[in-house]
Design an enzyme around this catalytic site. Structure first.
Site, mmCIF file in Angstrom:
data_model
loop_
_atom_site.group_PDB
_atom_site.id
_atom_site.type_symbol
_atom_site.label_atom_id
_atom_site.label_comp_id
_atom_site.label_asym_id
_atom_site.label_seq_id
_atom_site.Cartn_x
_atom_site.Cartn_y
_atom_site.Cartn_z
ATOM 1 N N GLY A 103 19.183 55.148 49.913
ATOM 2 C CA GLY A 103 19.912 56.077 50.775
ATOM 3 C C GLY A 103 19.875 55.616 52.212
ATOM 4 O O GLY A 103 19.802 54.429 52.516
ATOM 5 N N GLY A 104 19.916 56.606 53.106
ATOM 6 C CA GLY A 104 19.910 56.275 54.534
ATOM 7 C C GLY A 104 18.639 55.569 54.960
ATOM 8 O O GLY A 104 18.580 54.977 56.032
ATOM 9 N N GLY A 130 35.630 23.203 67.717
ATOM 10 C CA GLY A 130 35.028 24.425 68.241
ATOM 11 C C GLY A 130 33.544 24.465 67.937
ATOM 12 O O GLY A 130 32.740 25.014 68.709
ATOM 13 N N ALA A 131 33.159 23.864 66.812
ATOM 14 C CA ALA A 131 31.749 23.893 66.430
ATOM 15 C C ALA A 131 30.902 23.084 67.418
ATOM 16 O O ALA A 131 29.724 23.389 67.626
ATOM 17 C CB ALA A 131 31.579 23.379 65.010
HETATM 18 C C1 HXC Z 1 11.306 64.397 46.956
HETATM 19 C C2 HXC Z 1 10.789 62.699 45.524
HETATM 20 C C3 HXC Z 1 11.861 61.935 46.015
HETATM 21 C C4 HXC Z 1 12.649 62.490 47.049
HETATM 22 C C5 HXC Z 1 10.880 60.794 44.524
HETATM 23 N N1 HXC Z 1 10.221 61.946 44.601
HETATM 24 N N2 HXC Z 1 11.887 60.747 45.369
HETATM 25 N N3 HXC Z 1 10.529 63.914 45.998
HETATM 26 N N4 HXC Z 1 12.332 63.730 47.481
HETATM 27 N N5 HXC Z 1 13.647 61.835 47.594
HETATM 28 C C6 HXC Z 1 9.053 62.377 43.838
HETATM 29 C C7 HXC Z 1 9.362 62.660 42.382
HETATM 30 O O1 HXC Z 1 9.817 63.965 42.250
HETATM 31 C C8 HXC Z 1 8.014 62.453 41.755
HETATM 32 O O2 HXC Z 1 7.205 63.570 42.026
HETATM 33 C C9 HXC Z 1 7.430 61.310 42.556
HETATM 34 O O3 HXC Z 1 8.146 61.293 43.780
HETATM 35 C C10 HXC Z 1 7.594 59.972 41.886
HETATM 36 O O4 HXC Z 1 8.962 59.833 41.526
HETATM 37 P P1 HXC Z 1 9.407 59.312 40.096
HETATM 38 O O5 HXC Z 1 10.866 59.553 39.996
HETATM 39 O O6 HXC Z 1 8.538 59.896 39.034
HETATM 40 O O7 HXC Z 1 9.062 57.789 40.211
HETATM 41 P P2 HXC Z 1 9.857 56.529 39.642
HETATM 42 O O8 HXC Z 1 10.228 56.747 38.222
HETATM 43 O O9 HXC Z 1 9.039 55.345 39.995
HETATM 44 O O10 HXC Z 1 11.220 56.485 40.471
HETATM 45 C C11 HXC Z 1 11.198 56.299 41.865
HETATM 46 C C12 HXC Z 1 12.584 56.546 42.446
HETATM 47 C C13 HXC Z 1 13.132 57.920 42.036
HETATM 48 C C14 HXC Z 1 13.539 55.442 41.938
HETATM 49 C C15 HXC Z 1 12.477 56.382 43.960
HETATM 50 O O11 HXC Z 1 12.123 58.884 42.325
HETATM 51 C C16 HXC Z 1 14.362 58.292 42.763
HETATM 52 O O12 HXC Z 1 15.448 57.839 42.394
HETATM 53 N N6 HXC Z 1 14.214 59.118 43.808
HETATM 54 C C17 HXC Z 1 15.379 59.542 44.589
HETATM 55 C C18 HXC Z 1 15.918 58.376 45.389
HETATM 56 C C19 HXC Z 1 17.089 58.763 46.226
HETATM 57 O O13 HXC Z 1 18.203 58.993 45.736
HETATM 58 N N7 HXC Z 1 16.828 58.877 47.509
HETATM 59 C C20 HXC Z 1 17.874 59.151 48.430
HETATM 60 C C21 HXC Z 1 17.627 60.502 48.989
HETATM 61 S S1 HXC Z 1 18.873 60.803 50.124
HETATM 62 P P3 HXC Z 1 6.067 64.077 41.011
HETATM 63 O O14 HXC Z 1 5.522 65.286 41.664
HETATM 64 O O15 HXC Z 1 6.737 64.314 39.721
HETATM 65 O O16 HXC Z 1 5.085 62.948 40.933
HETATM 66 C C22 HXC Z 1 18.430 59.896 51.454
HETATM 67 C C23 HXC Z 1 19.391 60.034 52.547
HETATM 68 C C24 HXC Z 1 18.705 59.697 53.829
HETATM 69 O O17 HXC Z 1 17.483 59.232 51.523
HETATM 70 C C25 HXC Z 1 19.750 59.711 54.882
HETATM 71 C C26 HXC Z 1 19.199 59.351 56.191
HETATM 72 C C27 HXC Z 1 20.287 59.276 57.194
#
Ligand code: HXC
Length: 514
Positions: free
Chosen positions: A169-170, A404-405
């Protein structure tokens, strides 16, 4: 008092295990270190000082109040790397997946502010699921505040991102602003939109690794500058890089003691350029023969290999090396090489690191795709970056320097302080074949023996232009030197420029073609 000490010890133990021993053990089975273990490995022993370790988030959305951990998923503080002060944050995946919420961000902002105030490098170890979904807009605000600081700190302190897990993401935009991005092979990835979203929107199936793995970012996109084989190797590379660069823009380029004689002359340099001008040769070997201890630290090793950039030392002082690589695309400049080169040149200039350019460039890579990709604006970045750079600029033309290079590659016209040419240098508007085919097109097509005429004209052209004498006679080259003399002369030239002090006209900022 004893009780208080004991309870503090307990508090520390609780803080130090982040999301718990089980989660840490799980990381170990995955070949990953915990956030604190990374820090411990990174810093000189007993130098790390942790800050704000007892911060907890203050959200109660979606049951978050039951998931509170000391430190809120990131360890922050400062320590020494080979005695150099460095600020750090290291995201802790064992706490809510290292996701970034309000307080987690606050800790990162705190160390970023301190690093900027004292003028010390900022290193971020990223291992996070991105914005903490439960904290909504406060998570986005946290990222925004980080991006802002990344930008304000740019060119003031070196900023280094180490990607040791997911970066989605971001969240990728903070590393994207920083000066250098390190990734771990097969263990980290970066993307703006993940495979699931891509599948839903584009109906395209792609793996995490292919989309945003270390290989992809270090070879195709160029987002990653370095790839380590594992976490320790990656952190070792960060430490090595820190040894080459100053702590801030008010420090001079670092000087380290060297036993390598200043006047070392390598006979191999006289043999390195082949007689046949179309044959490639090993520019990396050439660089190592010239610099201190035969050692240089290459940046972007696998991206845009037609241009080589990296750090080395000359007479003990860090220099930035920019060199065409005749082994790849004959050393031509294309869009990727221009992006790679300009970014590196600007880093060196921002941090007072002199630039040494080794030139063997037949021109810009021709092609419709290059034009469509915007070689005009990207090539212009190189012109811009070299022109605005006020650090000492030394140039060595080893062979071709066409069109140019020629101008782009740190020519006198862009402010190079001293330009040397080897006797093998050829400086002209273009190579002999192309030039003769254009200027004598009619004569050749009308000749009884066109090939004989062409050959004669090419020979004449070579005699006139395929040597450094003509540009030397106009003063575009300061001296024609023996290749063996390159090291001592560069060191003397660097010394002579020790007090170079020029400033471009005051302005808010320039408008580099983006
Ligand atoms: C809250 C999160 C989280 C998140 C993971 N967790 N990502 N909690 N917010 N963004 C938590 C899970 O719920 C889980 O909690 C623990 O972290 C471990 O995650 P798992 O999924 O079990 O681990 P894994 O299988 O290794 O997968 C990791 C992962 C996946 C690939 C990162 O968690 C995932 O896809 N997360 C979301 C990624 C994403 O889309 N992020 C973008 C968000 S938007 P528990 O309690 O069960 O252990 C963004 C925009 C920012 O970032 C913009 C800025 C301008």
């Amino acid at each position: 008092m004893k009780d208080k000490i004991k309870s503090l010890q307990k508090l520390r133990e609780e803080r130090d295990i982040g999301g718990g021993i089980d989660r840490i053990n799980k990381r170990h089975t995955q070949g990953k270190m915990a956030a604190r273990e990374r820090i411990e490995y990174f810093f000189d022993p007993d130098t790390f000082v942790e800050l704000q370790g007892y911060i907890k988030h203050r959200s109660s959305n979606f049951g978050l109040e039951k998931k509170k951990f000391f430190g809120d998923g990131v360890v922050t503080g400062f320590g020494k790397v080979n005695d150099k002060l460095v600020y750090i944050y290291s995201q802790d995946f064992t706490v809510l997946g290292g996701s970034l919420g309000e307080m987690h961000a606050k800790k990162i902002l705190n160390v970023m502010d301190l690093a900027l105030k004292v003028g010390a490098p900022m290193v971020g170890i990223n291992d996070s699921g991105g914005a903490r979904i439960q904290e909504g807009i406060n998570s986005l605000a946290g990222y925004g505040d980080i991006f802002y600081r990344n930008t304000i700190s740019s060119g003031v302190i070196p900023q280094i991102s180490v990607i040791m897990g997911p970066c989605a993401g971001g969240a990728v935009y903070s590393p994207g602003i920083t000066d250098f991005v390190f990734m771990v092979n097969n263990a980290s990835y970066m993307f703006v939109t993940g495979p699931e979203v891509i599948k839903a929107v584009n109906k395209e199936e792609v793996t995490f690794e292919a989309l945003g793995g270390a290989e992809s970012h270090s070879t195709i996109s160029g987002v990653a500058h370095f790839v380590g084989s594992d976490e320790k190797n990656t952190l070792d590379m960060v430490k090595e890089l820190l040894g080459y660069i100053p702590s801030s823009n008010i420090e001079e380029s670092p000087v380290t003691e060297t036993n390598d004689p200043f006047d070392r002359m390598e006979d191999d340099l006289n043999e390195i350029v082949p007689v046949n001008p179309n044959k490639p040769y090993d520019m990396k070997k050439l660089i190592t023969l010239v610099v201190d201890d035969y050692k240089y630290f290459e940046v972007h090793q696998n991206y845009a290999k037609n241009l080589i950039v990296g750090f080395a030392r000359l007479g003990g002082k860090t220099v930035g090396i920019v060199a065409n690589n005749p082994d790849i695309y004959a050393g031509t400049l294309d869009v990727s090489a221009s992006l790679k080169g300009s970014r590196f040149i600007r880093f060196c200039d921002a941090f007072n690191i002199p630039l040494i350019s080794f030139v063997d460039v037949p021109g810009f890579l021709p092609g419709k795709d290059q034009e469509e990709l915007g070689i005009i604006k990207h090539g212009a970045k190189m012109l811009y970056a070299y022109s605005e750079a006020t650090v000492p600029k030394l140039t060595v033309i080893t062979r071709k320097s066409y069109g140019g290079a020629y101008i782009v590659m740190s020519s006198k016209h862009l402010g190079a302080d001293i330009v040397y040419a080897w006797p093998t240098a050829e400086i002209a508007v273009m190579g002999p074949q192309g030039a003769i085919n254009i200027i004598f097109k009619k004569d050749i097509s009308g000749a009884k023996q066109p090939e004989t005429l062409r050959e004669r004209l090419i020979q004449e052209y070579k005699e006139k232009f395929a040597n450094p004498k003509t540009p030397a006679s106009f003063g575009y080259i300061d001296d024609i030197i023996m290749p063996t003399e390159t090291r001592p002369l560069l060191i003397k030239a660097l010394e002579s420029l020790e007090n170079k002090n020029i400033k471009n006209p005051p302005k808010k900022h320039g408008n580099i073609p983006l």
